[in-house]
Write a protein that holds these residues in place. Structure first.
Motif, PDB file in Angstrom:
ATOM      1  N   GLY A  53      77.120   1.524 -21.434  1.00 38.99           N
ATOM      2  CA  GLY A  53      78.018   0.406 -21.716  1.00 38.99           C
ATOM      3  C   GLY A  53      79.385   0.943 -22.091  1.00 38.99           C
ATOM      4  O   GLY A  53      79.593   2.146 -22.211  1.00 38.99           O
ATOM      5  N   ILE A  54      80.307   0.046 -22.261  1.00 34.22           N
ATOM      6  CA  ILE A  54      81.689   0.443 -22.555  1.00 34.22           C
ATOM      7  C   ILE A  54      81.978   0.075 -24.003  1.00 34.22           C
ATOM      8  O   ILE A  54      82.163  -1.100 -24.339  1.00 34.22           O
ATOM      9  CB  ILE A  54      82.666  -0.243 -21.585  1.00 34.22           C
ATOM     10  CG1 ILE A  54      82.277   0.162 -20.163  1.00 34.22           C
ATOM     11  CG2 ILE A  54      84.109   0.125 -21.903  1.00 34.22           C
ATOM     12  CD1 ILE A  54      82.706  -0.803 -19.112  1.00 34.22           C
ATOM     13  N   HIS A  55      81.935   1.099 -24.845  1.00 34.57           N
ATOM     14  CA  HIS A  55      82.097   0.890 -26.284  1.00 34.57           C
ATOM     15  C   HIS A  55      83.228   1.712 -26.869  1.00 34.57           C
ATOM     16  O   HIS A  55      83.851   1.281 -27.835  1.00 34.57           O
ATOM     17  CB  HIS A  55      80.798   1.233 -27.023  1.00 34.57           C
ATOM     18  CG  HIS A  55      79.641   0.402 -26.571  1.00 34.57           C
ATOM     19  ND1 HIS A  55      79.382  -0.837 -27.081  1.00 34.57           N
ATOM     20  CD2 HIS A  55      78.699   0.623 -25.618  1.00 34.57           C
ATOM     21  CE1 HIS A  55      78.321  -1.353 -26.490  1.00 34.57           C
ATOM     22  NE2 HIS A  55      77.885  -0.480 -25.583  1.00 34.57           N
ATOM     23  N   ASP A  71      78.543  -4.423 -21.940  1.00 33.38           N
ATOM     24  CA  ASP A  71      77.317  -3.850 -21.377  1.00 33.38           C
ATOM     25  C   ASP A  71      76.490  -4.988 -20.781  1.00 33.38           C
ATOM     26  O   ASP A  71      76.846  -6.155 -20.908  1.00 33.38           O
ATOM     27  CB  ASP A  71      76.532  -3.021 -22.401  1.00 33.38           C
ATOM     28  CG  ASP A  71      76.009  -3.824 -23.568  1.00 33.38           C
ATOM     29  OD1 ASP A  71      75.481  -4.941 -23.364  1.00 33.38           O
ATOM     30  OD2 ASP A  71      76.099  -3.334 -24.703  1.00 33.38           O
ATOM     31  N   ASP A  72      75.394  -4.611 -20.136  1.00 39.07           N
ATOM     32  CA  ASP A  72      74.570  -5.625 -19.486  1.00 39.07           C
ATOM     33  C   ASP A  72      73.462  -6.163 -20.396  1.00 39.07           C
ATOM     34  O   ASP A  72      72.588  -6.901 -19.955  1.00 39.07           O
ATOM     35  CB  ASP A  72      73.958  -5.069 -18.191  1.00 39.07           C
ATOM     36  CG  ASP A  72      72.923  -3.986 -18.443  1.00 39.07           C
ATOM     37  OD1 ASP A  72      72.738  -3.561 -19.621  1.00 39.07           O
ATOM     38  OD2 ASP A  72      72.289  -3.545 -17.467  1.00 39.07           O
ATOM     39  N   GLY A  73      73.480  -5.782 -21.663  1.00 38.95           N
ATOM     40  CA  GLY A  73      72.449  -6.213 -22.604  1.00 38.95           C
ATOM     41  C   GLY A  73      71.273  -5.252 -22.680  1.00 38.95           C
ATOM     42  O   GLY A  73      70.390  -5.425 -23.512  1.00 38.95           O
ATOM     43  N   HIS A  74      71.249  -4.274 -21.804  1.00 39.25           N
ATOM     44  CA  HIS A  74      70.170  -3.295 -21.782  1.00 39.25           C
ATOM     45  C   HIS A  74      70.705  -1.868 -21.888  1.00 39.25           C
ATOM     46  O   HIS A  74      70.041  -0.917 -21.482  1.00 39.25           O
ATOM     47  CB  HIS A  74      69.347  -3.437 -20.501  1.00 39.25           C
ATOM     48  CG  HIS A  74      68.747  -4.798 -20.335  1.00 39.25           C
ATOM     49  ND1 HIS A  74      67.670  -5.241 -21.068  1.00 39.25           N
ATOM     50  CD2 HIS A  74      69.107  -5.830 -19.535  1.00 39.25           C
ATOM     51  CE1 HIS A  74      67.379  -6.475 -20.721  1.00 39.25           C
ATOM     52  NE2 HIS A  74      68.236  -6.856 -19.792  1.00 39.25           N
ATOM     53  N   GLY A  75      71.915  -1.718 -22.398  1.00 39.00           N
ATOM     54  CA  GLY A  75      72.487  -0.389 -22.583  1.00 39.00           C
ATOM     55  C   GLY A  75      73.067   0.231 -21.332  1.00 39.00           C
ATOM     56  O   GLY A  75      73.176   1.446 -21.240  1.00 39.00           O
TER      57      GLY A  75
END
Length: 123
Positions: A53-55, A71-75
């Motif tokens: 994800g982009i953090h 992110d897509d909710g799943h990392g």
């Protein structure tokens, strides 16, 4: 009746008075800035790590956190993003950074003052 010489002198004096009013000032005006008031900012090529994800982003030795992590909710990165990296450019201005790519993705980041590493590591 004035002579031709007197009329010529009067005309020349009038023209001189009009033209001298259009002359530039001898010294710079005090209200004119002597240095630019804007800062030039340039974008540099950047490979944004997207695998989990982009953090966060690290630009040189400065760590930035995404204003709105993605992110897509799943990392994983959201649909349409490269994995593990997305190529683009990043622009840093003060404590702010903005990533952009050719697909139209944009992510804004803020500096994590004093940070020496990422908040979390990704496997």
């Amino acid at each position: 009746m004035p002579t031709r010489d007197v009329l010529g002198i009067a005309t020349a004096a009038t023209a001189l008075a009009v033209l001298s009013g259009c002359a530039a000032p001898a010294a710079p005006q005090s209200n004119v800035p002597t240095s630019p008031t804007t800062t030039t900012v340039s974008s540099i090529p950047f490979a944004l790590f997207t695998h989990c994800g982009i953090h966060e982003a690290r630009v040189r030795d400065t760590f930035f956190a995404a204003d709105q992590p993605l992110d897509d909710g799943h990392g994983n990165p959201p649909a349409g993003w490269g994995n593990p990296y997305q190529s683009g450019t990043i622009t840093v201005e003060g404590s702010r950074a903005v990533f952009r790519d050719g697909s139209g993705h944009t992510v804004a980041f803020h500096e994590r003052r004093g940070a020496t590493s990422f908040l979390k590591t990704c496997s």
